[in-house]
Design a protein around this motif. Structure first.
Motif, short mmCIF file in Angstrom:
data_model
loop_
_atom_site.label_atom_id
_atom_site.label_comp_id
_atom_site.label_asym_id
_atom_site.label_seq_id
_atom_site.Cartn_x
_atom_site.Cartn_y
_atom_site.Cartn_z
N SER A 58 -4.23 35.98 0.74
CA SER A 58 -2.96 35.68 1.40
C SER A 58 -2.42 34.30 1.00
O SER A 58 -1.32 33.92 1.39
CB SER A 58 -3.06 35.84 2.92
OG SER A 58 -4.30 35.40 3.39
N TYR A 191 -5.97 41.99 7.35
CA TYR A 191 -4.57 41.87 6.94
C TYR A 191 -4.43 42.27 5.46
O TYR A 191 -3.50 43.01 5.08
CB TYR A 191 -4.10 40.42 7.15
CG TYR A 191 -2.76 40.12 6.54
CD1 TYR A 191 -1.59 40.63 7.12
CD2 TYR A 191 -2.65 39.33 5.39
CE1 TYR A 191 -0.35 40.36 6.56
CE2 TYR A 191 -1.42 39.06 4.83
CZ TYR A 191 -0.27 39.57 5.41
OH TYR A 191 0.94 39.30 4.85
N ARG A 374 -2.04 36.94 10.14
CA ARG A 374 -0.64 36.97 10.55
C ARG A 374 -0.50 37.49 11.98
O ARG A 374 0.57 37.45 12.57
CB ARG A 374 0.19 37.88 9.63
CG ARG A 374 0.16 37.48 8.16
CD ARG A 374 0.84 36.11 7.96
NE ARG A 374 0.96 35.78 6.55
CZ ARG A 374 0.00 35.16 5.84
NH1 ARG A 374 -1.13 34.79 6.41
NH2 ARG A 374 0.20 34.89 4.56
N GLN A 433 3.37 39.33 -0.26
CA GLN A 433 2.66 38.62 0.80
C GLN A 433 1.18 38.41 0.49
O GLN A 433 0.48 37.74 1.24
CB GLN A 433 2.78 39.38 2.13
CG GLN A 433 4.20 39.53 2.63
CD GLN A 433 4.80 38.18 3.06
OE1 GLN A 433 4.25 37.51 3.92
NE2 GLN A 433 5.90 37.80 2.45
#
Ligand SMILES: Cc1cc2nc3c(=O)[nH]c(=O)nc-3n(C[C@H](O)[C@H](O)[C@H](O)COP(=O)(O)OP(=O)(O)OC[C@H]3O[C@@H](n4cnc5c(N)ncnc54)[C@H](O)[C@@H]3O)c2cc1C
Length: 437
Positions: A58, A191, A374, A433
């Protein structure tokens, strides 16, 4: 005879050391009041609390790394690359090992460097407690290279599954240690699984990424208050992360790990995130006092107990303070390294300028925050007005990010930090992302 300038050498340009070098460079180096030298084993600085984001993909480490040479030029200190290997207190010098390149060729020979005052801030690494098989079969998360290795391993598994769809559809990751590092990494991997599927690597469905955290203690986040630990535990379960507490790992194998209760937990990737220890070379180095995890014992002034001209701070130092009659040992956190760097900067500046005594460190615990990628953040804030207040969600996330922004503020000042925040916001809208390679 020409008067020699006072020489302050800082070894380790991490969360604490680089802030100290920057502050001393601006206040002493710039005015020619002292020679400030920073030594680090790497050529670039990367703020360690972001490593789990690099591991999951990330965050792209290249965007947040900082060249020591550039920072030195901008802030009036000198940077010398090299790994400290030994210390000679008699002639006040340290020795740096040779620099060897990837083809095993010597780039720079071993050197010695003299100091008048020495600050050791070489951080810590995970502590595998010599568990059988850990070094061979686990990945670690102590530096940028290791974080990138975890990311590459993750992507390789996804690409393999994509190419041979009927072969693998499940990926099992075991994380040993449910401290902040293990917990934050687990959430970040969850994530990553969602994002990877979103970008087309969907042979392993998000629900088929099985992340298991194994913790020896009775609860996760043992260093934090119970209510934070229980709130985070619930949120991890909601994400589908398996949490196994009260399980001591006795052996790591190439396909899983064995607990002391003789249970075998199968896993494709194993990441060791438990415990910390300071680098081995500090163990009783040149007669300095150290503890069983190699941390140098320091006085409240951050001077080592055996030598007033040698200071240690951050994760590699053990500093115990007395507060209202109670003994408090400073925890190995970026927050502590940041506060120690700022105290030591004041202390060394007033010694050089006015010949004052070393100042004493006073730790303010502003609380702890755990980022759940997130999705959320959970933690507590400690302040004169708020008391000990638990926070969750966006507010907690905001405070979590502010720790990094404070580090940037010390290194770059307010204006450049503002520009960097803006750059990060723009990049978010123009890039995926997740790092997908
Ligand atoms: C994944 C992860 C997440 C974390 N999250 C948080 C968080 O959310 N909040 C928090 O407060 N803390 C967090 N921490 C802990 C925090 O990163 C450390 O407490 C902090 O970085 C310690 O700072 P330091 O200056 O002592 O050492 P470091 O920041 O580790 O820096 C040490 C430096 O010394 C250099 N070095 C090492 N050995 C030598 C040598 N022999 N010679 C020369 N140079 C050397 C290294 O290259 C490095 O640059 C986290 C840690 C990890 C691993």
């Amino acid at each position: 005879m020409k008067h020699k300038k006072h020489r302050i050498v800082i070894v380790g340009g991490g969360a604490g050391g680089l802030e100290l070098a920057t502050r001393l460079g601006k206040k002493l180096g710039k005015k020619g009041l002292a020679d400030i030298t920073l030594v680090d084993a790497q050529n670039t600085h990367f703020w360690k609390p972001l490593l789990h984001e690099v591991a999951a993909g990330s965050l792209n480490a290249f965007e947040d790394e900082l060249s020591y040479l550039a920072q030195a030029k901008w802030n009036h200190f000198r940077f010398i690359p090299g790994r400290m290997a030994s210390l000679n207190r008699g002639n006040k010098s340290i020795s740096l090992g040779p620099i060897i390149d990837e083809q095993n060729r010597q780039v720079v020979p071993a050197r010695t460097l003299e100091y008048d005052q020495l600050v050791i801030s070489v951080g810590s690494t995970a502590n595998d407690f010599n568990t059988a098989g850990a070094k061979e079969h686990c990945l670690f998360l102590d530096n940028r290279k290791q974080a990138e290795r975890i990311h590459t391993t993750l992507i390789n598994h996804y690409q393999h599954a994509q190419a041979c769809e009927d072969d693998v559809s499940k990926l099992r990751i075991a994380i040993i240690g449910a401290g902040a590092t293990g917990v934050e990494l687990a959430a970040e991997l969850h994530y990553a699984a969602i994002e990877l599927a979103h970008y087309g690597l969907d042979a392993i469905k998000p629900e088929n990424l099985e992340v298991t955290i194994i913790e020896g203690g009775e609860r996760i986040l043992p260093a934090l208050p119970e209510r934070i630990s229980s709130s985070v535990h619930k949120q991890l379960l909601k994400m589908g992360i398996r949490v196994r507490t009260g399980q001591l790992v006795s052996e790591i194998k190439s396909n899983g790990l064995l607990t002391r209760d003789e249970e075998f937990i199968e896993s494709d990737i194993r990441i060791w995130a438990a415990g910390i220890k300071a680098p081995e070379f500090l163990n009783q180095i040149a007669g300095l006092e150290s503890n069983r995890i190699n941390q140098l014992i320091v006085k409240p002034t951050l001077q080592t107990t055996q030598d007033d001209q040698i200071y240690a701070m951050g994760d590699c130092a053990s500093c115990t303070l007395t507060n209202n009659g109670e003994s408090v040992t400073i925890p190995p956190r970026a927050q502590a390294a940041h506060q120690q760097a700022s105290l030591l900067a004041k202390s060394l500046i007033s010694q050089v300028k006015d010949g004052n005594q070393s100042l004493e460190f006073n730790y303010k615990d502003y609380g702890s925050l755990i980022s759940l990628s997130r999705f959320s953040a959970v933690g507590n804030l400690m302040g004169a007005i708020t008391g000990d207040m638990m926070i969750e969600g966006t507010l907690a996330k905001w405070f979590y990010i502010s720790l990094y922004r404070m580090h940037q503020m010390t290194l770059f000042g307010k204006f450049r930090t503002g520009t960097l925040i803006l750059k990060d916001l723009i990049i978010r809208t123009t890039r995926p992302q997740l790092k997908l390679h």
